[in-house]
Design an enzyme around this catalytic site. Structure first.
Site, PDB file in Angstrom:
ATOM      1  N   LYS A   1     -31.064   8.644 -26.031  1.00  0.00           N
ATOM      2  CA  LYS A   1     -29.766   8.910 -26.434  1.00  0.00           C
ATOM      3  C   LYS A   1     -29.958   9.647 -28.038  1.00  0.00           C
ATOM      4  O   LYS A   1     -29.080  10.663 -28.140  1.00  0.00           O
ATOM      5  CB  LYS A   1     -29.055   7.555 -26.907  1.00  0.00           C
ATOM      6  CG  LYS A   1     -28.824   6.678 -25.499  1.00  0.00           C
ATOM      7  CD  LYS A   1     -28.224   5.375 -25.596  1.00  0.00           C
ATOM      8  CE  LYS A   1     -29.072   4.398 -26.113  1.00  0.00           C
ATOM      9  NZ  LYS A   1     -30.283   4.244 -25.209  1.00  0.00           N
ATOM     10  N   ILE A   2     -30.749   9.150 -28.739  1.00  0.00           N
ATOM     11  CA  ILE A   2     -30.757   9.691 -30.199  1.00  0.00           C
ATOM     12  C   ILE A   2     -31.665  11.287 -30.155  1.00  0.00           C
ATOM     13  O   ILE A   2     -30.732  12.200 -30.648  1.00  0.00           O
ATOM     14  CB  ILE A   2     -31.462   8.759 -31.168  1.00  0.00           C
ATOM     15  CG1 ILE A   2     -30.502   7.456 -31.411  1.00  0.00           C
ATOM     16  CG2 ILE A   2     -31.954   9.144 -32.475  1.00  0.00           C
ATOM     17  CD1 ILE A   2     -31.569   6.337 -32.074  1.00  0.00           C
TER      18      ILE A   2
ATOM     19  N   THR B   1     -37.622   8.366 -37.905  1.00  0.00           N
ATOM     20  CA  THR B   1     -36.506   7.661 -37.815  1.00  0.00           C
ATOM     21  C   THR B   1     -36.444   6.482 -36.649  1.00  0.00           C
ATOM     22  O   THR B   1     -35.358   5.709 -36.518  1.00  0.00           O
ATOM     23  CB  THR B   1     -35.018   8.175 -37.944  1.00  0.00           C
ATOM     24  OG1 THR B   1     -35.158   8.899 -36.466  1.00  0.00           O
ATOM     25  CG2 THR B   1     -35.065   9.184 -38.972  1.00  0.00           C
ATOM     26  N   SER B   2     -37.558   6.306 -36.131  1.00  0.00           N
ATOM     27  CA  SER B   2     -37.801   5.509 -35.033  1.00  0.00           C
ATOM     28  C   SER B   2     -38.199   3.869 -35.131  1.00  0.00           C
ATOM     29  O   SER B   2     -37.786   2.971 -35.575  1.00  0.00           O
ATOM     30  CB  SER B   2     -38.607   5.787 -33.510  1.00  0.00           C
ATOM     31  OG  SER B   2     -37.564   6.609 -32.902  1.00  0.00           O
TER      32      SER B   2
ATOM     33  N   ASP C   1     -37.787   7.169 -42.293  1.00  0.00           N
ATOM     34  CA  ASP C   1     -36.790   5.833 -42.462  1.00  0.00           C
ATOM     35  C   ASP C   1     -37.356   4.614 -42.339  1.00  0.00           C
ATOM     36  O   ASP C   1     -36.748   3.660 -42.258  1.00  0.00           O
ATOM     37  CB  ASP C   1     -35.466   6.210 -41.566  1.00  0.00           C
ATOM     38  CG  ASP C   1     -34.312   5.386 -42.006  1.00  0.00           C
ATOM     39  OD1 ASP C   1     -33.991   4.994 -43.071  1.00  0.00           O
ATOM     40  OD2 ASP C   1     -33.693   4.844 -40.886  1.00  0.00           O
TER      41      ASP C   1
ATOM     42  N   GLU D   1     -42.955  -2.098 -43.120  1.00  0.00           N
ATOM     43  CA  GLU D   1     -41.861  -2.423 -43.999  1.00  0.00           C
ATOM     44  C   GLU D   1     -41.059  -3.824 -44.222  1.00  0.00           C
ATOM     45  O   GLU D   1     -40.317  -4.013 -44.931  1.00  0.00           O
ATOM     46  CB  GLU D   1     -40.590  -1.332 -43.169  1.00  0.00           C
ATOM     47  CG  GLU D   1     -40.189  -1.921 -41.903  1.00  0.00           C
ATOM     48  CD  GLU D   1     -39.026  -0.877 -41.260  1.00  0.00           C
ATOM     49  OE1 GLU D   1     -39.221   0.141 -41.147  1.00  0.00           O
ATOM     50  OE2 GLU D   1     -37.980  -1.672 -40.875  1.00  0.00           O
TER      51      GLU D   1
ATOM     52  N   GLN E   1     -32.176   2.969 -43.202  1.00  0.00           N
ATOM     53  CA  GLN E   1     -30.761   2.974 -43.185  1.00  0.00           C
ATOM     54  C   GLN E   1     -30.148   4.078 -42.252  1.00  0.00           C
ATOM     55  O   GLN E   1     -29.033   4.231 -41.974  1.00  0.00           O
ATOM     56  CB  GLN E   1     -30.203   3.606 -44.629  1.00  0.00           C
ATOM     57  CG  GLN E   1     -30.737   5.153 -44.672  1.00  0.00           C
ATOM     58  CD  GLN E   1     -30.230   5.659 -46.140  1.00  0.00           C
ATOM     59  OE1 GLN E   1     -30.836   5.256 -47.247  1.00  0.00           O
ATOM     60  NE2 GLN E   1     -29.222   6.360 -46.341  1.00  0.00           N
TER      61      GLN E   1
ATOM     62  N   PHE F   1     -29.305   3.691 -39.298  1.00  0.00           N
ATOM     63  CA  PHE F   1     -28.098   2.833 -38.412  1.00  0.00           C
ATOM     64  C   PHE F   1     -26.936   2.666 -39.322  1.00  0.00           C
ATOM     65  O   PHE F   1     -25.910   2.333 -38.872  1.00  0.00           O
ATOM     66  CB  PHE F   1     -28.651   1.584 -37.826  1.00  0.00           C
ATOM     67  CG  PHE F   1     -28.614   0.489 -39.193  1.00  0.00           C
ATOM     68  CD1 PHE F   1     -29.876   0.457 -39.816  1.00  0.00           C
ATOM     69  CD2 PHE F   1     -27.807  -0.570 -39.130  1.00  0.00           C
ATOM     70  CE1 PHE F   1     -30.063  -0.401 -40.830  1.00  0.00           C
ATOM     71  CE2 PHE F   1     -27.948  -1.323 -40.212  1.00  0.00           C
ATOM     72  CZ  PHE F   1     -28.992  -1.287 -41.096  1.00  0.00           C
TER      73      PHE F   1
HETATM   74  P1  NAI Z   1     -33.590   5.479 -25.870  1.00  0.00           P
HETATM   75  O1  NAI Z   1     -34.028   4.151 -25.079  1.00  0.00           O
HETATM   76  O2  NAI Z   1     -32.171   6.002 -25.380  1.00  0.00           O
HETATM   77  O3  NAI Z   1     -34.742   6.567 -25.708  1.00  0.00           O
HETATM   78  C1  NAI Z   1     -35.884   6.492 -26.066  1.00  0.00           C
HETATM   79  C2  NAI Z   1     -36.636   7.455 -25.146  1.00  0.00           C
HETATM   80  O4  NAI Z   1     -38.020   7.377 -25.268  1.00  0.00           O
HETATM   81  C3  NAI Z   1     -36.443   7.539 -23.688  1.00  0.00           C
HETATM   82  O5  NAI Z   1     -36.014   8.786 -23.127  1.00  0.00           O
HETATM   83  C4  NAI Z   1     -37.646   7.083 -23.228  1.00  0.00           C
HETATM   84  O6  NAI Z   1     -37.923   7.566 -21.650  1.00  0.00           O
HETATM   85  C5  NAI Z   1     -38.718   7.543 -23.965  1.00  0.00           C
HETATM   86  N1  NAI Z   1     -39.975   6.905 -24.050  1.00  0.00           N
HETATM   87  C6  NAI Z   1     -40.168   5.790 -23.803  1.00  0.00           C
HETATM   88  N2  NAI Z   1     -41.543   5.364 -23.900  1.00  0.00           N
HETATM   89  C7  NAI Z   1     -42.038   6.657 -24.053  1.00  0.00           C
HETATM   90  C8  NAI Z   1     -43.342   7.094 -23.967  1.00  0.00           C
HETATM   91  N3  NAI Z   1     -44.558   6.193 -23.742  1.00  0.00           N
HETATM   92  N4  NAI Z   1     -43.756   8.528 -24.239  1.00  0.00           N
HETATM   93  C9  NAI Z   1     -42.758   9.217 -24.061  1.00  0.00           C
HETATM   94  N5  NAI Z   1     -41.363   8.882 -24.401  1.00  0.00           N
HETATM   95  C10 NAI Z   1     -41.050   7.664 -24.091  1.00  0.00           C
HETATM   96  O7  NAI Z   1     -33.496   5.067 -27.232  1.00  0.00           O
HETATM   97  P2  NAI Z   1     -32.671   5.736 -28.576  1.00  0.00           P
HETATM   98  O8  NAI Z   1     -31.365   4.685 -28.590  1.00  0.00           O
HETATM   99  O9  NAI Z   1     -32.749   7.043 -28.582  1.00  0.00           O
HETATM  100  O10 NAI Z   1     -33.766   5.157 -29.968  1.00  0.00           O
HETATM  101  C11 NAI Z   1     -34.993   5.841 -29.936  1.00  0.00           C
HETATM  102  C12 NAI Z   1     -35.510   4.820 -30.989  1.00  0.00           C
HETATM  103  O11 NAI Z   1     -34.774   4.752 -32.493  1.00  0.00           O
HETATM  104  C13 NAI Z   1     -35.483   3.137 -30.687  1.00  0.00           C
HETATM  105  O12 NAI Z   1     -36.337   2.833 -29.985  1.00  0.00           O
HETATM  106  C14 NAI Z   1     -35.492   2.601 -32.135  1.00  0.00           C
HETATM  107  O13 NAI Z   1     -36.991   2.113 -32.420  1.00  0.00           O
HETATM  108  C15 NAI Z   1     -35.071   3.769 -33.317  1.00  0.00           C
HETATM  109  N6  NAI Z   1     -33.832   3.273 -33.778  1.00  0.00           N
HETATM  110  C16 NAI Z   1     -33.873   3.528 -35.175  1.00  0.00           C
HETATM  111  C17 NAI Z   1     -32.646   3.210 -36.128  1.00  0.00           C
HETATM  112  C18 NAI Z   1     -32.722   3.216 -37.312  1.00  0.00           C
HETATM  113  O14 NAI Z   1     -31.955   2.465 -38.032  1.00  0.00           O
HETATM  114  N7  NAI Z   1     -33.688   4.120 -37.916  1.00  0.00           N
HETATM  115  C19 NAI Z   1     -31.478   2.604 -35.144  1.00  0.00           C
HETATM  116  C20 NAI Z   1     -31.701   2.598 -33.987  1.00  0.00           C
HETATM  117  C21 NAI Z   1     -32.638   2.890 -33.173  1.00  0.00           C
END
Ligand code: NAI
Length: 326
Positions: free
Chosen positions: A154-155, A229-230, A255, A260, A293, A295
Site C-alpha cells: 500500500k505505502i 520509513t518501515s 523514520d 528505537e 512520525q 503515521f
Molecule cells: P503492505 O503489507 O501493504 O506492503 C508490504 C509489501 O512488502 C507487500 O507488497 C509484500 O508483498 C512485500 N513483502 C513482504 N515480504 C517481502 C520480502 N521478503 N521481500 C520483498 N517484499 C516483501 O504494507 P504497507 O502498509 O505498505 O506498510 C509497509 C511497512 O511500513 C509496514 O510493514 C510497517 O513496517 C511500515 N509502517 C511504518 C509506519 C511509520 O509510522 N513509519 C506506519 C505504518 C507502517
C-alpha cells in the site's frame, strides 16, 4: 469490555476518547510501555491495546494469558513486536489496523527525500541566523532520476505514484508483485545497482531483516540515498554507518531505527543518550532522522482509533472477520 492501553500519549487519549463515544468501552490508559515488568497491570482487564514499541514476547504473553486477557488489539499495522507463535499457542487473538493512512507514511517518505536532497533541515537554521549563503545546499533534480522501492504494498505504491509525478523512473522489488504498481519490477540486485534513491516499504520479517547490509550496500550506486520509513531492523545500522563514512551512501533518511524502543516517542532533551550508534548517526550532516512520525496525521490517528475500537467491538460480538493477525 475493559481495555488496558499501554504506551499512551496525550494524542492517543484525545483520539480514542473521541472514537469511544460510539462504544463506551471502559478504557484505562497507562503511560508505561508493555513489557515483562508492566504486563502485571493487565489484571482485571479483558483486552490489551499495544503500540509498536511494546514488547509482546513469550513472558509478557504468558502474564497476559494468566491474567485472563482474551484479545490483543494492536493500534499499528506492523506486528513484528508480537511473538505470534506463542499467542497462537495460548489462544490469544491478535488484531491490528492494516490500513489507517498509507498516504501519511508515503508522504512522509517523500518529505524525507525532498528535505535531504535540498537540505531543508540545514537551510532552516541558516536563515534563522541570517546566513543566506548557498554553499553546501546544492541538490539534484529528482526528474529523470531512478527510485527503487523495496516493497510495493500500500505505502510503496503510493510513493511510486507521487514520485511518478516528479518525473522519476520507478523500479520495484517485491516478493508478491502487484498489478497496480506504477513502475517496473526488477530483481533486487538490479534495483540496488540502478537506483539513485532506495526506499524501504516491506514489513520486518526473517527474510527482510537487514536487507540493507554490507553486501547489498556494495552493489549500490556511489552517493545513493537510502530512506527507511518501515522498520529499523530492515537496516544493518553498522553497515550503513560504514557506508556513510566511506561516502558510498550520500544521504540517509530514517523514520525508524533498530533500537528505537528506548529512544523514540519520549522527550529526552535533558537526558544523556547512551546509544552510541544512534548518536553517531545523528552526527552525519547527510543523515536526517525523524522519530517514527510517518503515521502521525489527523486522518491516520482517527482511523487507528476507529478501527481499533471496531476490532474490539467485533471481537466482543463474535463478528470479527477481518484485521486478524492470529
Ligand atoms: P503492505 O503489507 O501493504 O506492503 C508490504 C509489501 O512488502 C507487500 O507488497 C509484500 O508483498 C512485500 N513483502 C513482504 N515480504 C517481502 C520480502 N521478503 N521481500 C520483498 N517484499 C516483501 O504494507 P504497507 O502498509 O505498505 O506498510 C509497509 C511497512 O511500513 C509496514 O510493514 C510497517 O513496517 C511500515 N509502517 C511504518 C509506519 C511509520 O509510522 N513509519 C506506519 C505504518 C507502517
Amino acid at each position: 469490555m475493559k481495555i488496558a492501553f499501554f504506551s499512551t500519549k496525550k494524542y492517543d487519549v484525545d483520539f480514542f476518547n473521541h472514537a469511544n463515544k460510539k462504544y463506551n468501552f471502559d478504557i484505562r490508559y497507562f503511560e508505561t510501555k508493555l513489557n515483562e515488568k508492566t504486563a502485571i497491570l493487565s489484571k482485571k482487564f479483558d483486552v490489551v491495546c499495544a503500540f509498536v514499541n511494546d514488547n509482546l514476547n513469550r513472558k509478557v504473553l504468558k502474564t497476559l494469558n494468566d491474567n485472563g486477557i482474551k484479545l490483543i488489539a494492536l493500534r499499528s499495522a506492523g506486528f513484528n513486536h508480537v511473538d505470534l507463535d506463542t499467542a497462537k499457542e495460548f489462544g490469544l487473538r491478535v488484531v491490528h489496523v492494516p490500513k489507517y493512512s498509507p498516504y501519511a507514511v508515503a508522504e512522509h517518505t517523500v518529505a524525507l527525500i525532498l528535505s535531504l536532497n535540498r537540505k531543508i533541515h540545514k537551510a532552516y537554521f541558516r536563515v534563522k541566523e541570517n546566513n543566506f549563503a548557498l554553499d553546501g545546499l546544492l541538490g539534484f533534480d529528482l526528474h529523470g532520476k531512478t527510485i527503487g522501492l523495496i516493497g510495493t504494498g500500500k505505502i510503496g505504491r503510493i510513493v511510486a505514484n507521487i514520485l511518478k509525478g516528479f518525473g522519476m523512473n520507478i523500479l520495484g522489488y517485491d516478493k508478491f508483485p502487484n498489478d497496480e504498481f506504477q513502475g517496473e519490477y526488477v530483481n533486487l540486485d538490479i534495483l540496488l545497482k540502478k537506483s539513485d534513491i532506495i526506499s524501504l516499504h516491506t514489513p520486518l520479517n526473517k527474510e527482510t531483516y537487514h536487507i540493507i547490509n554490507k553486501k547489498s550496500i556494495s552493489k549500490m550506486k556511489n552517493g545513493v540515498m537510502i530512506i527507511n520509513t518501515s522498520r529499523g531492523g530492515l537496516i544493518d545500522t553498522q553497515a550503513v554507518i560504514e557506508g556513510l563514512k566511506s561516502k558510498k551512501i550520500g544521504y540517509l533518511g530514517l523514520d525508524v531505527y533498530e533500537e528505537e524502543e528506548n529512544i523514540f516517542f519520549e522527550d529526552l532533551s535533558s537526558e544523556i543518550i547512551d546509544d552510541d550508534t544512534f548518536v553517531r548517526l545523528t552526527s552525519f550532516p547527510n543523515v536526517l532522522i525523524t522519530g517514527h512520525q510517518g503515521f502521525f496525521t489527523c486522518e491516520a490517528l482517527t482511523n487507528i482509533a476507529e478501527t481499533t475500537l471496531e476490532n474490539i467491538y467485533n471481537f466482543k460480538n463474535n463478528t470479527l472477520n477481518k484485521n486478524i493477525v492470529v
